[in-house]
Design a protein around this motif. Structure first.
Motif, PDB file in Angstrom:
ATOM      1  N   ASN A 145       0.917  -1.233   0.009  1.00  0.00           N
ATOM      2  CA  ASN A 145       0.001   0.257   0.009  1.00  0.00           C
ATOM      3  C   ASN A 145       0.989   1.316  -0.039  1.00  0.00           C
ATOM      4  N   SER A 146       0.565   2.184  -0.825  1.00  0.00           N
ATOM      5  CA  SER A 146       1.407   3.412  -0.996  1.00  0.00           C
ATOM      6  C   SER A 146       1.218   4.474   0.131  1.00  0.00           C
ATOM      7  N   ASP A 147      -0.089   4.168   0.726  1.00  0.00           N
ATOM      8  CA  ASP A 147      -0.138   5.144   1.990  1.00  0.00           C
ATOM      9  C   ASP A 147       0.823   4.851   3.038  1.00  0.00           C
ATOM     10  N   ALA A 148       0.996   5.878   3.913  1.00  0.00           N
ATOM     11  CA  ALA A 148       1.969   5.461   5.094  1.00  0.00           C
ATOM     12  C   ALA A 148       1.293   4.590   6.284  1.00  0.00           C
ATOM     13  N   PHE A 149       0.032   4.485   5.959  1.00  0.00           N
ATOM     14  CA  PHE A 149      -0.612   3.314   7.134  1.00  0.00           C
ATOM     15  C   PHE A 149      -0.978   2.188   6.606  1.00  0.00           C
ATOM     16  N   ARG A 150      -0.682   1.334   7.349  1.00  0.00           N
ATOM     17  CA  ARG A 150      -1.095  -0.179   7.168  1.00  0.00           C
ATOM     18  C   ARG A 150      -2.504  -0.689   7.161  1.00  0.00           C
ATOM     19  N   ASP A 151      -3.264  -1.398   6.348  1.00  0.00           N
ATOM     20  CA  ASP A 151      -4.268  -2.019   6.461  1.00  0.00           C
ATOM     21  C   ASP A 151      -4.347  -3.510   6.884  1.00  0.00           C
TER      22      ASP A 151
END
Length: 242
Positions: A145-151
């Motif tokens: 995921n390119s966002d800083a937060f993981r899911d």
């Protein structure tokens, strides 16, 4: 996940854009087997309970579903899809000596509890070297995921001071509004007197709250997950041994 063939697609479509799609339950877990094993083997109850929760999550696919926002090629319009993580990891608040808290991610790719525990101790020790801040970000370069937060996580905490009967979460939706949220409560000891005059038995229980996205899990799935979790707690000795 192939939405076109998913039997729950209509439910997902109904809830995916809801203002508050989360729902949850609070149950009382029988943690006697886990508590006794931790005491006899001098291991961390906190680490063991998180390990078993992770084992359960990685055994049950629906709780590893996450909603992702994507854009079609040559289009600015966002659509929502569902991904299935191969594994998920437990993230928890950890208390500092100054009574502030931050977040620590406990990776769940270890085959044995011993290895998991060693890594968890290292993570907590590293956390305590940071004087302040929530420590929200993680530097996992392998996450796609390119966002800083993981899911590929479940967000949780422990309230060892409160034997709660219900729980609501503060809502700070940033990117991933489909991540399950869990809370462990206070450990409660109870003694049952034997009717035949024998030795009284001691039981340990703990309140546990779990909130999930209704577009991804219904009551049936919640019930199945909690049944699996209770079974793993009952089987703690076998799952935690080296």
């Amino acid at each position: 996940l192939d939405l076109a063939s998913w039997s729950r697609r209509s439910v997902f479509e109904f809830y995916k854009d809801s203002d508050n799609p989360f729902w949850g339950v609070t149950v009382r877990l029988d943690v006697t087997a886990l508590k006794v094993y931790c005491r006899e083997n001098k291991i961390s109850y906190f680490q063991a309970s998180f390990f078993l929760l992770g084992v359960t999550a990685n055994e049950y696919e629906p709780i590893r579903y996450r909603i992702r926002k994507t854009k079609e090629e040559n289009s600015e319009e966002e659509t929502k899809t569902v991904v299935i993580h191969d594994r998920v990891h437990m993230s928890s608040t950890v208390l500092r000596e100054d009574e502030t808290f931050g977040f620590v991610l406990f990776d769940d790719h270890y085959e044995s509890f011993h290895d998991y525990s060693v890594a968890a101790q290292t993570k907590v020790a590293q956390f305590h070297t940071t004087p302040s801040g929530l420590n929200v970000l993680d530097d996992n370069d392998d996450h796609d995921n390119s966002d800083a937060f993981r899911d590929d996580v479940m967000h949780g905490t422990v309230l060892p001071w409160i034997d709660f009967e219900g729980f609501e979460h503060a809502k700070a939706i940033i990117h991933f509004e489909s991540i399950p949220k869990f809370v462990f409560g206070k450990l409660v000891e109870s003694t049952t007197t034997a009717t035949d005059g024998g030795t009284p038995s001691t039981k340990w229980s703990q309140s546990f709250s779990l909130h999930v996205h209704h577009g991804l899990m219904d009551g049936l799935h919640m019930g199945r997950f909690l049944e699996k979790f209770q079974a793993n707690l009952d089987n703690a000795a076998a799952l935690l041994k080296d």
